[in-house]
Design an enzyme around this catalytic site. Sequence first.
Site, PDB file in Angstrom:
ATOM      1  CG  HIS A   1      -4.173   0.641   4.012  1.00  0.00           C
ATOM      2  ND1 HIS A   1      -3.592  -0.280   3.281  1.00  0.00           N
ATOM      3  CD2 HIS A   1      -5.324   1.193   3.284  1.00  0.00           C
ATOM      4  CE1 HIS A   1      -3.997  -0.198   2.157  1.00  0.00           C
ATOM      5  NE2 HIS A   1      -5.030   0.766   2.186  1.00  0.00           N
TER       6      HIS A   1
ATOM      7  CB  CYS B   1      -0.916  -0.066   1.343  1.00  0.00           C
ATOM      8  SG  CYS B   1      -0.059   0.239   2.954  1.00  0.00           S
TER       9      CYS B   1
ATOM     10  CG  ASN C   1      -7.980   1.570  -0.111  1.00  0.00           C
ATOM     11  OD1 ASN C   1      -6.849   1.625   0.013  1.00  0.00           O
ATOM     12  ND2 ASN C   1      -8.777   1.014   0.466  1.00  0.00           N
TER      13      ASN C   1
END
Length: 466
Positions: free
Chosen positions: A385, A92, A407
């Site tokens: 994250h 991520c 995202n």
Amino acid sequence: MKKRFLSVIVFSAAFFSLQAQEGKGGINPGMLEQIKQSYEGNAFDKALRNAIGNNDIRKLSLNQENLQGMDTHFSIKVDSKGITDQKSSGRCWLFTGLNVMRAKTLAEYGFQSFEFSQVYPFFWDQLEKANLFLQGIIDTGKSPMSDKTVEWLFQHPLSDGGTFTGVADIVSKYGLVPKEVMPETNSSENTSRMASLISLKLKEYGLQLRDRIAEGAKPAVLEKEKTAMLGNIYRMLVLNLGVPPTEFDYVRRDAKGNPLETEHHTPMSFLEKYGDKQLLTNYVMLMNDPSREYYKCYEIDYDRHRYDGKNWTYVNLPVEDIKEMAIASLKDSTMMYFSCDVGKFLNSERGLLDVKNYDYESLMGTTFGMDKKQRIQTFSSGSSHAMTLMAVDLNKDGKPVKWMVENSWGAGTGYQGHLIMTDDWFNEYMFRLVVETKYVPAKVMELFKQKPIRLPAWDPMFAEEE
């Protein structure tokens, strides 16, 4: 040691062990009866027990009063094109950093679509982390295996997680390529098996280097052996991820997808034209950690993805100070690297992060009263994250009501590939923000001139984002 003295020690240890088992502090029969009374076994308790035993706690605690239509309007929003997908990997941090640069490229060139290769910098990230581990083993080679740093190194020889630090470290050294030049592979999208095998080999190499150091091997010999070890790691990476290109042709297209020009590039020339070559100097990292003193500069040992890089520093600030810089950046159409504790109060179906999403207290008949500082101190919350902060909704007084991030879980997740968070959730579970220096007040930039307070590599607040 004399046998009689040894017998005394053994007897004393057994005596104190028995005393600890039979003394105060355990659950005695009377206490157990009191504990049992907390469950009354009435019709209400039985109904709850049946419900919880056969259902997901989140579904049972879903707050119906919070399910009204979700407001998806944002007063300030940076446009994005195309949701990326990190698949079953902990990349991520890399996707987010590249998406920040991608947004600028899309705005500047008006491409119909565009994506940097995530595999290309990930390849070099894994090789550089392998070297960071091996050189760390050499540096600590005369310390015992029980040394805390040695233990940490062997526990973390390699991972696919990271922070914006890694984006800056790797991209500034190796450049970038478009996705079509080095596309995803099964191992890049499902990193666990590759990572476990390379980690296992690195640990084996680490022990071999420690043995050579114990035998008195000279630095030049250790360097030669480390290079040979990295050669094997490189081969394993090529087998899993492909060969990183050194030069390539790129077809530049217009907003309608029509070809305009074929450009010849190296990864560094592609970075210079389509990325941001000032990653190491143009950005600062801000942190909201109420468990530590605000307006201080910190660094974490081994908080880099390259041995020849430097530990990134960050300034710890109240969340309201960080919001001001975030809003300034978004008003100027500039996305940011943002990290948080994404799993807390996430309604993944709606794509909503809201502290009112779930009513665990009513379901369990108790309260959960720790604040952000206490959750950090007890390892109950931390950054997990990274995503790309791209929008904020301000009220008539200019105060944020909600935020939105792009995202990297694919377009079919959350709200069209995005997550919307309330400002209250932002306060509680936002941890890191990377901002361009031009949006940072002079008084905050001055804080980066402090001698950083150095924290150990195992500090919980700098666990890698995945």
